[in-house]
Design a protein around this motif. Sequence first.
Motif, mmCIF file in Angstrom:
data_model
loop_
_atom_site.group_PDB
_atom_site.id
_atom_site.type_symbol
_atom_site.label_atom_id
_atom_site.label_comp_id
_atom_site.label_asym_id
_atom_site.label_seq_id
_atom_site.Cartn_x
_atom_site.Cartn_y
_atom_site.Cartn_z
ATOM 1 N N ALA A 46 0.811 -1.209 0.000
ATOM 2 C CA ALA A 46 0.000 0.000 0.000
ATOM 3 C C ALA A 46 0.847 1.263 0.000
ATOM 4 O O ALA A 46 0.348 2.346 -0.280
ATOM 5 C CB ALA A 46 -0.929 0.004 1.206
ATOM 6 N N ALA A 47 2.113 1.171 0.338
ATOM 7 C CA ALA A 47 2.963 2.345 0.444
ATOM 8 C C ALA A 47 3.132 3.009 -0.917
ATOM 9 O O ALA A 47 3.300 2.365 -1.926
ATOM 10 C CB ALA A 47 4.323 1.948 0.999
ATOM 11 N N GLY A 48 3.099 4.331 -0.923
ATOM 12 C CA GLY A 48 3.328 5.083 -2.137
ATOM 13 C C GLY A 48 2.093 5.384 -2.940
ATOM 14 O O GLY A 48 2.165 6.072 -3.945
ATOM 15 N N ILE A 49 0.915 4.907 -2.530
ATOM 16 C CA ILE A 49 -0.292 5.152 -3.294
ATOM 17 C C ILE A 49 -0.725 6.596 -3.099
ATOM 18 O O ILE A 49 -0.488 7.209 -2.073
ATOM 19 C CB ILE A 49 -1.409 4.181 -2.870
ATOM 20 N N VAL A 50 -1.394 7.139 -4.087
ATOM 21 C CA VAL A 50 -1.857 8.520 -3.994
ATOM 22 C C VAL A 50 -2.852 8.653 -2.856
ATOM 23 O O VAL A 50 -3.611 7.740 -2.554
ATOM 24 C CB VAL A 50 -2.510 8.956 -5.318
ATOM 25 N N VAL A 51 -2.872 9.817 -2.241
ATOM 26 C CA VAL A 51 -3.747 10.029 -1.085
ATOM 27 C C VAL A 51 -5.132 10.500 -1.511
ATOM 28 O O VAL A 51 -5.980 10.771 -0.679
ATOM 29 C CB VAL A 51 -3.138 11.068 -0.120
ATOM 30 N N SER A 52 -5.373 10.620 -2.811
ATOM 31 C CA SER A 52 -6.644 11.161 -3.283
ATOM 32 C C SER A 52 -7.609 10.076 -3.733
ATOM 33 O O SER A 52 -8.555 10.353 -4.455
ATOM 34 C CB SER A 52 -6.388 12.125 -4.443
ATOM 35 N N THR A 53 -7.384 8.843 -3.324
ATOM 36 C CA THR A 53 -8.237 7.744 -3.750
ATOM 37 C C THR A 53 -9.256 7.398 -2.677
ATOM 38 O O THR A 53 -8.890 7.161 -1.529
ATOM 39 C CB THR A 53 -7.386 6.497 -4.067
ATOM 40 N N ALA A 54 -10.525 7.363 -3.044
ATOM 41 C CA ALA A 54 -11.583 6.999 -2.109
ATOM 42 C C ALA A 54 -11.665 5.489 -2.010
ATOM 43 O O ALA A 54 -11.777 4.797 -3.018
ATOM 44 C CB ALA A 54 -12.919 7.568 -2.579
ATOM 45 N N VAL A 55 -11.582 4.973 -0.786
ATOM 46 C CA VAL A 55 -11.624 3.525 -0.561
ATOM 47 C C VAL A 55 -12.623 3.240 0.552
ATOM 48 O O VAL A 55 -12.543 3.834 1.624
ATOM 49 C CB VAL A 55 -10.240 2.977 -0.163
ATOM 50 N N PRO A 56 -13.578 2.325 0.329
ATOM 51 C CA PRO A 56 -14.514 1.976 1.393
ATOM 52 C C PRO A 56 -13.843 1.125 2.462
ATOM 53 O O PRO A 56 -12.970 0.326 2.166
ATOM 54 C CB PRO A 56 -15.597 1.175 0.656
ATOM 55 N N LEU A 57 -14.251 1.308 3.708
ATOM 56 C CA LEU A 57 -13.735 0.533 4.821
ATOM 57 C C LEU A 57 -14.845 -0.337 5.395
ATOM 58 O O LEU A 57 -16.021 -0.068 5.204
ATOM 59 C CB LEU A 57 -13.209 1.455 5.930
ATOM 60 N N VAL A 58 -14.454 -1.369 6.120
ATOM 61 C CA VAL A 58 -15.415 -2.175 6.862
ATOM 62 C C VAL A 58 -15.582 -1.541 8.242
ATOM 63 O O VAL A 58 -14.599 -1.212 8.904
ATOM 64 C CB VAL A 58 -14.928 -3.625 7.014
ATOM 65 N N LEU A 59 -16.818 -1.365 8.658
ATOM 66 C CA LEU A 59 -17.085 -0.738 9.942
ATOM 67 C C LEU A 59 -17.072 -1.760 11.072
ATOM 68 O O LEU A 59 -17.470 -2.911 10.887
ATOM 69 C CB LEU A 59 -18.442 -0.040 9.922
ATOM 70 N N GLU A 60 -16.641 -1.305 12.241
ATOM 71 C CA GLU A 60 -16.758 -2.141 13.429
ATOM 72 C C GLU A 60 -18.226 -2.199 13.851
ATOM 73 O O GLU A 60 -19.059 -1.432 13.361
ATOM 74 C CB GLU A 60 -15.907 -1.554 14.559
#
Length: 494
Positions: A392-406
């Motif tokens: 994951a290192a080095g990826i652009v910070v402008s990408t929207a990624v969904p997360l799993v919620l607790e």
Amino acid sequence: MALASATDPDNKPHLPSSWGAEFRRLGTQYVPLEPGSPQAPYGYQVLGGILRYGNYDARFINPIAGHIVQLHHEDPDRFMNTKPVTGGADLDWGFNPSGKTGAGYDPLTSVLEGLGHSPDAAKKFFSDEAPVVYKDDGTVDKNATLGYSYFEELTKKDFDWPADSLVHPGSDEAKQARDAGPDALGHALEAAVTGGAYDADPPVLRRDEQTHEIMQAVIDRYNVTNADGPPEPMKDSLAKMGAAYIDDLNYSIKDFGGSGDQLDRGGLFDSSSDGSSRKPFGETEARNFMMLVAGDEDGYRTLTAAQQLYMASGLAAAEGNPDIGTSFAENAAKVHGILDESRSHGIREEFKDAEDAKNLQQEKNGEWRKSLLGGGVAIGAAVGAAVLVGPAAGIVVSTAVPLVLESGGSAASTAYGNHTLQYLQDNEYKNDPEALLAVQDVEKIGERAVTQPVLQYAQNTGMSTSEADDVVREIEQSYYTGKAAISNNEKVSS
């Protein structure tokens, strides 16, 4: 920004709808800059530079965008005859204030950029299956049927993008003269499928049934089974769209032999940070899309970063339920295998005609994996941000990624980031190029990127060594199942 605000019918007060009709009327007329001007611009060229900025209401911008697409369909070079002969004096002449994504002589590029900043309008634009037909003067032709959707038109194989540039024909720069159009199309599609402006900071993710349908159309259009691939400038947008739907891609892969629903995959993937419901793209379709996008180096980095982030949040959310965590991890490992083997396939394709192909493949393999090992970075997500390591290192910070919620409804990214960093530090896992040089087989890097989070999860949940050993074996099998699926695709395509 003022025009976008003034033409929004939901604002009180706002400009009358006649403004839109008047803009369409003026769009195909010359606007004299001075009396006797030999190269007056068209109205749409002047307006286009303005439309690139602001979030426009669909009721205003979509009729203009539709009219421009229809004009392009009739004559792709209609607006190009106003380009001045600059003699190389000033390549920045034009109607695009930013100087990026075209010079502004092609209003199609301009209005697509406008849609890229107007997500609701973009969503409606690409969902319109029966577009209104406009006459040359922008008035509605009530007796005509268009016969194509805007998505079909703009993504067709032989679409003719104008050379929206003042560079000299035949020059090195001329090779990129037609890149602005497909780049802008990618931006408009990003907005349509994510529900946020393509360059929103922080990134936005507002998905619904309509955005998913457009993403399904994107996946059906751009995949390894379609010989007509995407234009090069669109590839970064496709990768970001894939990242924004990494949960639905995982959900789609969890369906071997049609077993997904019976194995309650809905329960496994039901807690997304943007509140959307999971819908499948089809197992084969999802795999073919990922194979196309991850075959490219930048696309691989974007999708792998999104996958690691999604896997991270899912494992953190399942720390209280090892059965769910193990099942989630198995499927995530399979997706990682799909992505890793897709990139390996891409490398083989890049060097298949070189004399020293094997050496080049090995060198490239090492370099692209090495480039992924630059330490942890923060990546924008639908809710909050997560610390990532490894691929994951080095990826652009402008990408929207969904997360799993607790279970409590909060994103699990921060907890996972702290866990992971501490785990790597405790186990002296050095995430740097020197570590890579000590690994003789570069393929082991991909395996380790999948295994380390699972070992950390086993530690957090208190698994015994025997239990962790069983889980790692299952992860290994899933990872190589994913790789095998892509290898089989490669054999068929060759």
